[in-house]
Each structure stands twice: as structure tokens, then as C-alpha cells.
Design a protein around this motif. Structure first.
Motif, PDB file in Angstrom:
ATOM      1  N   ALA A 199       0.831  -1.208   0.000  1.00 40.13           N
ATOM      2  CA  ALA A 199       0.000   0.000   0.000  1.00 40.13           C
ATOM      3  C   ALA A 199       0.865   1.257   0.000  1.00 40.13           C
ATOM      4  O   ALA A 199       0.547   2.237  -0.691  1.00 40.13           O
ATOM      5  CB  ALA A 199      -0.929  -0.014   1.219  1.00 40.13           C
ATOM      6  N   SER A 200       1.961   1.237   0.751  1.00 40.50           N
ATOM      7  CA  SER A 200       2.877   2.389   0.751  1.00 40.50           C
ATOM      8  C   SER A 200       3.531   2.552  -0.610  1.00 40.50           C
ATOM      9  O   SER A 200       3.656   3.665  -1.136  1.00 40.50           O
ATOM     10  CB  SER A 200       3.948   2.207   1.834  1.00 40.50           C
ATOM     11  OG  SER A 200       3.361   2.070   3.121  1.00 40.50           O
ATOM     12  N   SER A 201       3.968   1.428  -1.192  1.00 38.85           N
ATOM     13  CA  SER A 201       4.566   1.481  -2.527  1.00 38.85           C
ATOM     14  C   SER A 201       3.559   1.956  -3.558  1.00 38.85           C
ATOM     15  O   SER A 201       3.886   2.748  -4.451  1.00 38.85           O
ATOM     16  CB  SER A 201       5.099   0.088  -2.901  1.00 38.85           C
ATOM     17  OG  SER A 201       5.557   0.067  -4.233  1.00 38.85           O
ATOM     18  N   GLN A 202       2.335   1.474  -3.427  1.00 37.55           N
ATOM     19  CA  GLN A 202       1.288   1.873  -4.370  1.00 37.55           C
ATOM     20  C   GLN A 202       1.010   3.373  -4.281  1.00 37.55           C
ATOM     21  O   GLN A 202       0.852   4.056  -5.296  1.00 37.55           O
ATOM     22  CB  GLN A 202       0.016   1.084  -4.080  1.00 37.55           C
ATOM     23  CG  GLN A 202      -1.120   1.356  -5.053  1.00 37.55           C
ATOM     24  CD  GLN A 202      -2.397   0.675  -4.623  1.00 37.55           C
ATOM     25  OE1 GLN A 202      -2.893   0.898  -3.523  1.00 37.55           O
ATOM     26  NE2 GLN A 202      -2.933  -0.176  -5.481  1.00 37.55           N
ATOM     27  N   LYS A 203       0.979   3.897  -3.062  1.00 35.30           N
ATOM     28  CA  LYS A 203       0.725   5.325  -2.891  1.00 35.30           C
ATOM     29  C   LYS A 203       1.844   6.153  -3.518  1.00 35.30           C
ATOM     30  O   LYS A 203       1.592   7.188  -4.168  1.00 35.30           O
ATOM     31  CB  LYS A 203       0.582   5.672  -1.405  1.00 35.30           C
ATOM     32  CG  LYS A 203       0.216   7.136  -1.159  1.00 35.30           C
ATOM     33  CD  LYS A 203      -0.057   7.397   0.299  1.00 35.30           C
ATOM     34  CE  LYS A 203      -0.408   8.863   0.525  1.00 35.30           C
ATOM     35  NZ  LYS A 203      -1.631   9.242  -0.215  1.00 35.30           N
ATOM     36  N   THR A 229       1.363   8.686  -6.648  1.00 28.57           N
ATOM     37  CA  THR A 229       1.780  10.088  -6.571  1.00 28.57           C
ATOM     38  C   THR A 229       2.649  10.458  -7.775  1.00 28.57           C
ATOM     39  O   THR A 229       2.490  11.532  -8.380  1.00 28.57           O
ATOM     40  CB  THR A 229       2.550  10.336  -5.270  1.00 28.57           C
ATOM     41  OG1 THR A 229       1.696  10.025  -4.157  1.00 28.57           O
ATOM     42  CG2 THR A 229       2.982  11.789  -5.163  1.00 28.57           C
ATOM     43  N   GLU A 230       3.555   9.551  -8.140  1.00 28.06           N
ATOM     44  CA  GLU A 230       4.401   9.810  -9.302  1.00 28.06           C
ATOM     45  C   GLU A 230       3.568   9.859 -10.585  1.00 28.06           C
ATOM     46  O   GLU A 230       3.803  10.698 -11.463  1.00 28.06           O
ATOM     47  CB  GLU A 230       5.475   8.728  -9.411  1.00 28.06           C
ATOM     48  CG  GLU A 230       6.511   8.769  -8.293  1.00 28.06           C
ATOM     49  CD  GLU A 230       7.567   7.702  -8.459  1.00 28.06           C
ATOM     50  OE1 GLU A 230       7.535   7.007  -9.499  1.00 28.06           O
ATOM     51  OE2 GLU A 230       8.412   7.547  -7.568  1.00 28.06           O
ATOM     52  N   LEU A 231       2.600   8.958 -10.693  1.00 26.33           N
ATOM     53  CA  LEU A 231       1.764   8.954 -11.898  1.00 26.33           C
ATOM     54  C   LEU A 231       0.893  10.210 -11.966  1.00 26.33           C
ATOM     55  O   LEU A 231       0.663  10.750 -13.052  1.00 26.33           O
ATOM     56  CB  LEU A 231       0.891   7.692 -11.924  1.00 26.33           C
ATOM     57  CG  LEU A 231       1.631   6.369 -12.143  1.00 26.33           C
ATOM     58  CD1 LEU A 231       0.674   5.196 -12.025  1.00 26.33           C
ATOM     59  CD2 LEU A 231       2.317   6.355 -13.512  1.00 26.33           C
ATOM     60  N   LYS A 290      -2.247   4.261 -13.802  1.00 26.22           N
ATOM     61  CA  LYS A 290      -2.650   4.520 -12.421  1.00 26.22           C
ATOM     62  C   LYS A 290      -3.868   3.684 -12.050  1.00 26.22           C
ATOM     63  O   LYS A 290      -3.941   3.129 -10.955  1.00 26.22           O
ATOM     64  CB  LYS A 290      -2.946   6.004 -12.241  1.00 26.22           C
ATOM     65  CG  LYS A 290      -3.296   6.390 -10.817  1.00 26.22           C
ATOM     66  CD  LYS A 290      -3.461   7.888 -10.672  1.00 26.22           C
ATOM     67  CE  LYS A 290      -3.789   8.259  -9.228  1.00 26.22           C
ATOM     68  NZ  LYS A 290      -3.947   9.711  -9.057  1.00 26.22           N
ATOM     69  N   ARG A 291      -4.833   3.596 -12.960  1.00 22.75           N
ATOM     70  CA  ARG A 291      -6.022   2.794 -12.668  1.00 22.75           C
ATOM     71  C   ARG A 291      -5.657   1.325 -12.520  1.00 22.75           C
ATOM     72  O   ARG A 291      -6.214   0.621 -11.675  1.00 22.75           O
ATOM     73  CB  ARG A 291      -7.046   2.988 -13.775  1.00 22.75           C
ATOM     74  CG  ARG A 291      -7.701   4.370 -13.750  1.00 22.75           C
ATOM     75  CD  ARG A 291      -8.607   4.581 -14.926  1.00 22.75           C
ATOM     76  NE  ARG A 291      -9.309   5.866 -14.838  1.00 22.75           N
ATOM     77  CZ  ARG A 291     -10.051   6.369 -15.811  1.00 22.75           C
ATOM     78  NH1 ARG A 291     -10.191   5.710 -16.951  1.00 22.75           N
ATOM     79  NH2 ARG A 291     -10.652   7.541 -15.647  1.00 22.75           N
ATOM     80  N   ALA A 292      -4.727   0.856 -13.339  1.00 19.83           N
ATOM     81  CA  ALA A 292      -4.291  -0.532 -13.207  1.00 19.83           C
ATOM     82  C   ALA A 292      -3.592  -0.754 -11.873  1.00 19.83           C
ATOM     83  O   ALA A 292      -3.783  -1.782 -11.218  1.00 19.83           O
ATOM     84  CB  ALA A 292      -3.351  -0.894 -14.359  1.00 19.83           C
ATOM     85  N   SER A 295      -6.106  -1.046  -9.027  1.00 18.05           N
ATOM     86  CA  SER A 295      -6.931  -2.254  -8.991  1.00 18.05           C
ATOM     87  C   SER A 295      -6.113  -3.520  -8.784  1.00 18.05           C
ATOM     88  O   SER A 295      -6.671  -4.616  -8.698  1.00 18.05           O
ATOM     89  CB  SER A 295      -7.726  -2.383 -10.296  1.00 18.05           C
ATOM     90  OG  SER A 295      -6.844  -2.471 -11.398  1.00 18.05           O
ATOM     91  N   THR A 296      -4.787  -3.397  -8.752  1.00 19.58           N
ATOM     92  CA  THR A 296      -3.930  -4.578  -8.623  1.00 19.58           C
ATOM     93  C   THR A 296      -3.509  -4.746  -7.173  1.00 19.58           C
ATOM     94  O   THR A 296      -3.103  -3.809  -6.533  1.00 19.58           O
ATOM     95  CB  THR A 296      -2.678  -4.427  -9.509  1.00 19.58           C
ATOM     96  OG1 THR A 296      -3.098  -4.268 -10.856  1.00 19.58           O
ATOM     97  CG2 THR A 296      -1.802  -5.664  -9.395  1.00 19.58           C
TER      98      THR A 296
END
Length: 416
Positions: free
Chosen positions: A68-72, A76-78, A283-285, A288-289
Motif C-alpha cells: 500500500a505504501s509502494s502503491q501510494k 503520486t508519481e503517476l 494509475k487505474r491498473a 486495482s492490482t
């Protein structure tokens, strides 16, 4: 003659000749005290059993918190790549059909749009000073700009300040990063006289220099002047040439569909709108992953921990037969015995779950800080982890507590 068989007294029934009495109900605190008895008297075994649950819960929190931290961080970068940005320009045709002067304000009225801004090419020429000849023309574009342009293009100031309502009517200018290099004005130094540039026989004071704008490279090579100043000094006709807007990401396609008819109702076909950024699809992918493998590993760890608790409780029943028999002989019924051992199992798992949640959260924060991410510990994972530990404790304690309750006083004392 009918012979009625004598009913065998139940284990919990009083002996013959003893008056029946209502069993004593234990208060919740009493049940909790009995449940803690086995934990207090067998501290090492309880600690090792709780450790199994702790590892499972810590694994659950870590394998959800770190992704979750990596995803955030990724999102943010995207987002910085313009996932919520669109541009509208006049379609290329001969003769060109300009956008209406009020098109920026009309785009701002679209519901999901959060920011709408625009620039317009004034076709003015920029010189370093009034003595420069025609051959010294820098070729830098002069754009009339709305005051909120930076918000629409994710721009930042390198030095100085941007155009505002206080100075948009005056001959002030802001330079893009490449234009500043071409004009020899790399930055604005506070406390020193502001540099000036010569635009169409008018002196303009440079009040700011932009950082690079990777999402709008044309701005880097431009000189930006106030919308009203361009109309008054540079004979600007008020027709924007590029409209920049931001909208809610979930509504990007809908905004793109209605934008041409909104900004030019009479001729929507002469408006060209950029498609949403490819980063939006990425980002959407990413949103949802989720790693099912990590969740599976956490589930296995929880299962192993639950089996460890169940094993501890079964052995505890075997070792505490004398205690069970003595309590049964003193009047404890089966329900109280079940409650004692079930409470012990739940408390054991709950303590392990609490420790595991803390350890998992600390590990997530430490790893995220090491990677330079903003730590995210999903509340759902923490709740599910602790709740799962309690549920596992209940399930693990069902069989041992039922087994303990089935022991009769004589059986428990005779085999102790």
C-alpha cells in the motif's frame, strides 16, 4: 405391569438426597480471571503459542502495508505526470477557427473540472533591449496567460512570483525556463532591480522565472504576460489558443466528450481535445492490482498460528485434568468449564494479535521510511488482523473446551 426405567442422572444433576439448586453464574470478570489462570501459570508455553499468532498477524500487516505504501508512492508519481489533465486547441484547418474568448470560463463550468486556464499567442516579438536589430529577435513566443495557469499545468516558480490580479494589467512578464536562458535572465534576485525585456516597443518588467514544466514544454520556451496587459499593449484579440484544465480522474473521459461542445457550441468540430494521459490507465491498473500471493502467505501464517494455539489448548486440557476434576467436584458445570478454556484460547490469540499488529505496523513504517515512501498502514488490515486473531482463538479453543467440559469429576480425578 409396566416398569418405568430409572433415568440415569445427568453429570450436572445433584446427587440423590440433595436438593436441586440453580447453578452459580460467573461474572464476565470471573470468567476472564479463570481464562488468564492457565496463561499466568504457563507463561513460556503461552508466549510461544502467542508468538505463532503474532507472526501471522505481523505478516498480514506487513504484506498489506508495504504494497500500500509502494502503491501510494507510485500513484503520486503517476499523478505528477498529468493523469487528470486535458488540453483543448483549435483544430488544424485553413483558415483556422479560433476558440471563443469566453471558452476558458465555459470550460470551468463543467462539473468535474477543478481548474481551467488558458494561454494565447499574441504573435509579439521579444528583444533583449530597444537597441536590438531585427536580426536579434529571439524567436521566443509571447503568450497571454491566465493567472491560474500554474495550477492547471502543475508548474512551479524557480524565482520571483507569477502573474496575479494585482499586476495583470501592468507590463509585467514571467519567463519560461528555456526563454530565461535565451534572454540571459536565469533568475530573479530579491533586493535587486528587476530586469526588463522589450516586447513590441513596450518595456516589460520580468517578475518571475519558472521551473521546467515537463507536462507543457511549450511554456518553457515562452514569455508569459498578463491577459489584460496583452490586450491593452500588444493588441491581443482575446481568443485563447490553448486551454488547460484539470478534472476528476474518474470523469476524464466524460469531460473530454463534452468539452468541444461546451467551449464552442456552434462549431464543436473545430475543437481538438487531447486524449487522457497514458499514465491514467497505468494509475487505474495500479489501483486495482493487489498481491493475492502475499495475502495467501499471510493466511497460511495465520492458519499455522491457529494450529499452534489449538495444540497448546489440547495439551493444556490433558495436563489440567486434576484442576478440571476438582472444579467439577466443587460444583462447576460444563458451561463454566467450556467458558474457562475458550476464554483462555481467545485471550491467548488476542494478545498475539495485538503484538503482531504493533510489530507489523512498526516494520511497515520502518521499511517505508527507508525507501522514502509515505508509510501507509491500512486500517482494514489492522482491524482484520486483530479480528482474525480473535476468531482463530475462538475456533482453536472450541474442541479443547468441549473436551474439557465432557470430563466427569471421577474421570478427571482418576486419570490425573
Amino acid at each position: 405391569m409396566t416398569i418405568t426405567p430409572r433415568r440415569r442422572p445427568a453429570d450436572d444433576a445433584p446427587p440423590d438426597g440433595v436438593a436441586a439448586s440453580r447453578p452459580v453464574r460467573l461474572a464476565p470478570l470471573d470468567v476472564l480471571g479463570l481464562g488468564l489462570l492457565g496463561i499466568r501459570t504457563r507463561k513460556m508455553r503461552a508466549a510461544l503459542s502467542a508468538l505463532g499468532i503474532s507472526i501471522g498477524i505481523a505478516t498480514l500487516v506487513v504484506v498489506t502495508g508495504i504494497p500500500a505504501s509502494s502503491q501510494k508512492a507510485l500513484l503520486t508519481e503517476l499523478s505528477a505526470m498529468g493523469t487528470n489533465m486535458l488540453q483543448a486547441v483549435p483544430a488544424r484547418q485553413d483558415p483556422p477557427v479560433p476558440l471563443p474568448p469566453e471558452s476558458v470560463d465555459m470550460a470551468d463550468r463543467i462539473g468535474p473540472v477543478t481548474v481551467a486556464s488558458g494561454v494565447a499567442n499574441t504573435h509579439a516579438e521579444v528583444y533583449r533591449n530597444d537597441r536590438s536589430g531585427a536580426g536579434d529577435y529571439t524567436g521566443t513566443a509571447v503568450l497571454a496567460s491566465k493567472n491560474n495557469l500554474l495550477q492547471a499545468i502543475n508548474g512551479t516558480m524557480g524565482s520571483g512570483r507569477f502573474l496575479s490580479a494585482d499586476n495583470e494589467e501592468f507590463p509585467t512578464a514571467v519567463l519560461g525556463s528555456a526563454a530565461a536562458d535565451d534572454l540571459g535572465i536565469p533568475r530573479i534576485t530579491p533586493g535587486q532591480p528587476a530586469p526588463q525585456i522589450y516586447i513590441d516597443r513596450n518595456w516589460f518588467t520580468v517578475i518571475g522565472v519558472l521551473e521546467k514544466t515537463p507536462l507543457s514544454p511549450d511554456i518553457d520556451r515562452s514569455v508569459l504576460v498578463g491577459w489584460d496587459a496583452a490586450a491593452g499593449l500588444l493588441k491581443f484579440d482575446g481568443h485563447p489558443t490553448v486551454i488547460y484544465l484539470k478534472a476528476r480522474e474518474s470523469e476524464m473521459e466524460a469531460v473530454r466528450d463534452v468539452l468541444p461542445a461546451t467551449i464552442n457550441p456552434e462549431l464543436p468540430g473545430v475543437v481538438q481535445v487531447s486524449r487522457p494521459s497514458d499514465a491514467l490507465a497505468a494509475k487505474r491498473a495500479a489501483e486495482s492490482t493487489f498481491s493475492a500471493l502475499f495475502l495467501g502467505l499471510a493466511g497460511i501464517a495465520l492458519l499455522v498460528g491457529g494450529i499452534g494455539v489449538a495444540n497448546t489448548m489440547v495439551i493444556s486440557v490433558l495436563e489440567r485434568r486434576r484442576e478440571i476434576g476438582l472444579r467439577r467436584a466443587l460444583g462447576a458445570n460444563r458451561g463454566q468449564i467450556r467458558g474457562q478454556f475458550l476464554t483462555e484460547s481467545v485471550v491467548l490469540s488476542g494478545l498475539g494479535g495485538l503484538v503482531g499488529t504493533v510489530l507489523g505496523a512498526l516494520a511497515t513504517v520502518a521499511y517505508s521510511a527507508h525507501q522514502g515512501w509515505q508509510p501507509v498502514v491500512p486500517l482494514g488490515s489492522v482491524s482484520a488482523g486483530f479480528g482474525g486473531a480473535v476468531v482463530i482463538g475462538m475456533l482453536a479453543g472450541v474442541y479443547p473446551s468441549v473436551r474439557a467440559a465432557r470430563l466427569t469429576p471421577t474421570e478427571a480425578l482418576s486419570t490425573a
